[in-house]
Design an enzyme around this catalytic site. Structure first.
Site, short mmCIF file in Angstrom:
data_model
loop_
_atom_site.label_atom_id
_atom_site.label_comp_id
_atom_site.label_asym_id
_atom_site.label_seq_id
_atom_site.Cartn_x
_atom_site.Cartn_y
_atom_site.Cartn_z
N ARG A 21 -9.61 -13.14 -15.57
CA ARG A 21 -9.88 -13.00 -17.01
C ARG A 21 -8.94 -11.95 -17.61
NH1 ARG A 21 -10.97 -9.29 -20.93
NH2 ARG A 21 -12.42 -8.20 -19.55
N GLU A 80 -17.03 -2.29 -25.81
CA GLU A 80 -15.59 -2.20 -26.02
C GLU A 80 -15.21 -0.90 -26.73
OE1 GLU A 80 -11.96 -4.98 -27.81
OE2 GLU A 80 -13.99 -5.20 -28.59
#
Length: 514
Positions: free
Chosen positions: A10, A140
């Site tokens: 990923r 994040e």
């Protein structure tokens, strides 16, 4: 037990220029889970493409067949259930939900308040759990969140920690942390939330990803994210092999990783990604278990003085002793011993001199090249040199024929000559022929065949092997030259030929020097 979650398929695929085919993803996924035995793998981002979904589907089918489906994860988004449905359709059973871990990202990118963002996340988590998906949550830009808006980070975790989320994953999204700040922030998180499972996700912008992963585990992180060969966005992620070695050797952390398969999976990803492993890459680089200095080989021979816990056998590799201008007798002996070759001290000296000669040309000589050097120096060197090439110059220039100037010694007499030819080697041979025909009054062999190649078995282009076939008085002579330069290899083969035929001449009939 520290979890290793590998995100090569990923985040690693976000390396510039890297895109894995579905079958390549499956091979790498199988190697990671079945051979290397990492705890979990992250294999894709949801909603990318139909091809990506098919790649995920092939991985989940295989993982389900071997009882490892719960260890396959897919990145998803807070997108009103679109990602959840995409992952379900691909056969996935775990979503790594991406949320904002800093107030700046929440307000600047989403244009939402923390409360609005939290409500959206909770809705996504509820839906995923209802569909039978396990949920992990990325915060994040968490590192900048802790630096600039820690109350926002705490507000997020306070609101979400009892929602059914298994792991809170803390990314250093922009790679801004150092080991001290990583340790400080992880200790703050784990002290405040002792029952929450935290993963740490490093980026390598300051070349600190591996060190930060170590600091995170010391600070209480229960898992760290890695990628094979450090692939990833910008400067990449924390290298799987390096993180494993550091955690094991520096703090005695236990993982499920089989170290002996790390080099193998690194080569697999190197081949499929097209991103070459730097030779000095720790653990998996070509040069990292190679001792160059002769004193190191000597110390290893006597008492293992230049070895540490990073024994190459741990990683399915072996220690090598480089051959080059820094090689000492100990390096040569180590390599000869490995090959089962025994030489006298005088022979070892001559082989060493030849290797140093190649090293002065900045060439790398491998163990595979050594038998050819030994053969060239010993077997094919005349016991008595009747003909010696004292010096030579070959030149070439645009619009002009190549020119060779040589100084040759034949049975103690010195001759100088020059000639032009169709190539540098042709000019050299013509100059020798002039000496033999015009100065010595002798016939000269005719060149019948000329081949150039790398010695069989050689792993580098350090050596060029030139084999020349000559017609000489109804016989065929074949001589070989070995050097880093093609022309020099051919010249060496030619001088060997002259030494083969010289004893056939009557040395008493040598002409006077002109």
């Amino acid at each position: 037990m520290t979890e290793i979650m590998d995100t090569t398929l990923r985040d690693g695929e976000q390396t510039s220029g890297v895109s894995f085919m579905p079958h390549e993803k499956l091979m790498i996924a199988r190697a990671l889970l079945q051979d290397v035995r990492v705890s979990r793998i992250e294999v894709a981002s949801a909603r990318v493409s139909a091809g990506e979904q098919e790649a995920v589907r092939s991985i989940t089918r295989w993982a389900a067949s071997v009882g490892k489906l719960d260890r396959v994860e897919v990145l998803g988004f807070v997108d009103r259930h679109t990602s959840v449905d995409w992952i379900l359709d691909a056969g996935g059973r775990c979503i790594n939900l991406l949320s904002k871990g800093s107030l700046k990202h929440c307000e600047g990118q989403l244009r939402k308040t923390p409360e609005q963002h939290i409500e959206d996340i909770l809705d996504e988590v509820r839906y995923a759990l209802e569909q039978g998906l396990a949920v992990n949550l990325y915060l994040e830009d968490w590192s900048n969140g802790m630096k600039d808006s820690p109350q926002y980070v705490f507000q997020m975790v306070d609101a979400l920690k009892d929602s059914g989320i298994r792991r809170f994953m803390l990314p250093d999204t922009l790679g801004v942390l150092n080991p001290l700040t990583t340790l400080e922030y992880l200790r703050e998180m784990t002290a405040r939330y002792p029952d929450v499972h935290f993963d740490f996700h490093a980026h390598n912008d300051y070349d600190l990803a591996v060190a930060n992963a170590l600091a995170a585990v010391i600070g209480g992180a229960r898992g760290v994210h890695t990628s094979i060969n450090g692939l990833g966005e910008r400067a990449g992620n924390a290298s799987l092999a390096s993180v494993q070695a550091v955690l094991h050797d520096q703090i005695g952390a236990e993982t499920t990783v089989d170290e002996s398969r790390l080099n193998e999976v690194s080569r697999l990803v190197e081949g499929n990604s097209g991103i070459a492993i730097p030779p000095n890459q720790p653990i998996v680089g070509d040069s990292v278990f190679t001792q160059v200095a002769g004193v190191h080989a000597d110390g290893d021979n006597k008492a293992g003085l230049y070895m540490n816990a990073l024994m190459p056998e741990r990683f399915g590799r072996k220690r090598e002793y480089a051959l080059g201008k820094n090689s000492g007798k100990a390096n040569i002996l180590k390599n000869l011993e490995e090959l089962g070759l025994e030489l006298t001290p005088e022979q070892t000296k001559r082989v060493t001199e030849r290797i140093i000669e190649l090293g002065d040309k900045k060439e790398i000589v491998t163990q595979d090249d050594l038998p050819f050097i030994v053969s060239d120096v010993l077997k094919h060197t005349a016991a008595e040199e009747h003909v010696k090439l004292l010096s030579y110059v070959v030149t070439t220039a645009a619009g002009l024929k190549p020119l060779a100037s040589i100084r040759l010694e034949v049975n103690g007499h010195t001759y100088e000559e020059q000639a032009t030819g169709d190539g540098q080697y042709d000019a050299f041979v013509r100059a020798i022929r002039h000496i033999y025909k015009n100065r010595l009054g002798r016939p000269f062999p005719w060149l019948a065949n000329y081949t150039v190649g790398i010695p069989p078995g050689g792993r580098t282009d350090a050596l060029v092997q030139t084999i020349i076939t000559w017609n000489w008085q109804g016989r065929v002579l074949r001589t070989r030259g070995l050097d880093a330069d093609q022309t020099e290899a051919a010249i060496k083969a030619s001088i060997k030929m002259l030494n083969l035929i010289e004893p056939e001449f009557n040395e008493t009939n040598q002409p006077s020097i002109k």
